[in-house]
Design a protein around this motif. Structure first.
Motif, short mmCIF file in Angstrom:
data_model
loop_
_atom_site.label_atom_id
_atom_site.label_comp_id
_atom_site.label_asym_id
_atom_site.label_seq_id
_atom_site.Cartn_x
_atom_site.Cartn_y
_atom_site.Cartn_z
N PHE A 1 42.14 47.44 41.35
CA PHE A 1 40.70 47.25 40.97
C PHE A 1 40.53 48.93 39.99
N THR B 1 39.09 50.45 36.60
CA THR B 1 37.67 51.27 35.71
C THR B 1 37.73 51.78 34.55
N SER B 2 36.74 52.37 33.57
CA SER B 2 37.26 52.77 32.82
C SER B 2 37.95 54.57 32.57
N THR B 3 37.51 54.79 33.93
CA THR B 3 38.46 56.27 33.81
C THR B 3 39.74 56.34 34.52
N LYS B 4 39.58 55.10 35.58
CA LYS B 4 41.04 54.75 36.17
C LYS B 4 41.29 52.62 35.60
N PRO B 5 41.87 52.60 34.74
CA PRO B 5 42.06 51.68 34.52
C PRO B 5 43.70 50.83 34.76
N ARG B 6 43.86 49.50 35.18
CA ARG B 6 44.66 49.29 35.87
C ARG B 6 45.83 48.76 35.24
N ASP C 1 40.12 47.50 32.40
CA ASP C 1 38.90 47.47 32.82
C ASP C 1 38.24 46.39 32.97
N ASP C 2 38.65 46.65 34.37
CA ASP C 2 37.98 45.75 35.44
C ASP C 2 36.06 45.73 35.31
N THR C 3 35.53 46.42 35.06
CA THR C 3 34.50 46.41 35.19
C THR C 3 33.71 45.89 34.13
N LYS C 4 33.93 45.78 32.90
CA LYS C 4 33.07 45.81 31.45
C LYS C 4 34.30 44.08 31.07
#
Length: 118
Positions: A21, A23-28, A44-47
């Motif tokens: 998964f 995030t903006s700090t640790k993208p996939r 960035d899966d959160t956004k």
């Protein structure tokens, strides 16, 4: 009757996506490999947005000669440089159901050589 090649790959892909998964700090770092080309993007899966992308079809790589594995290494280095420009040092690696071998492995090693951590 056993699974076909594509069904097996899709099963592996779903299993990988359960734990991978971004995030903006640790993208996939998502890899797609076709028969001729290789594509990679930071997601960035959160956004639900793609932060950066590189592929062997980019204009930078059209003049390169060599094997597909050598070109994949260059694509890995390119995505690592783009990641560093936007301030990303670590990523979650998503091989997309492909085996960690050949072009996928070359891409990952190229990204690591250029300073990306995963």
């Amino acid at each position: 009757m056993g699974l076909s090649k594509t069904e097996r790959r899709q099963r592996i892909r779903r299993r990988i996506r359960k734990v991978s998964f971004g995030t903006s700090t640790k993208p996939r770092l998502s890899v797609f490999r076709s028969n001729k080309e290789i594509y990679v993007q930071l997601i960035d899966d959160t956004k639900g947005v793609s932060l950066a992308a590189a592929s062997s079809r980019d204009k930078d790589f059209s003049s390169l000669k060599g094997t597909k594995s050598e070109i994949a290494t260059q694509v890995g280095k390119a995505i690592a440089e783009k990641a560093q420009k936007i301030g990303i040092e670590t990523v979650a690696f998503d091989r997309g159901g492909n085996l960690y071998h050949g072009r996928v492995k070359s891409l990952a090693e190229g990204a690591r050589e250029a300073g990306l951590k995963f």
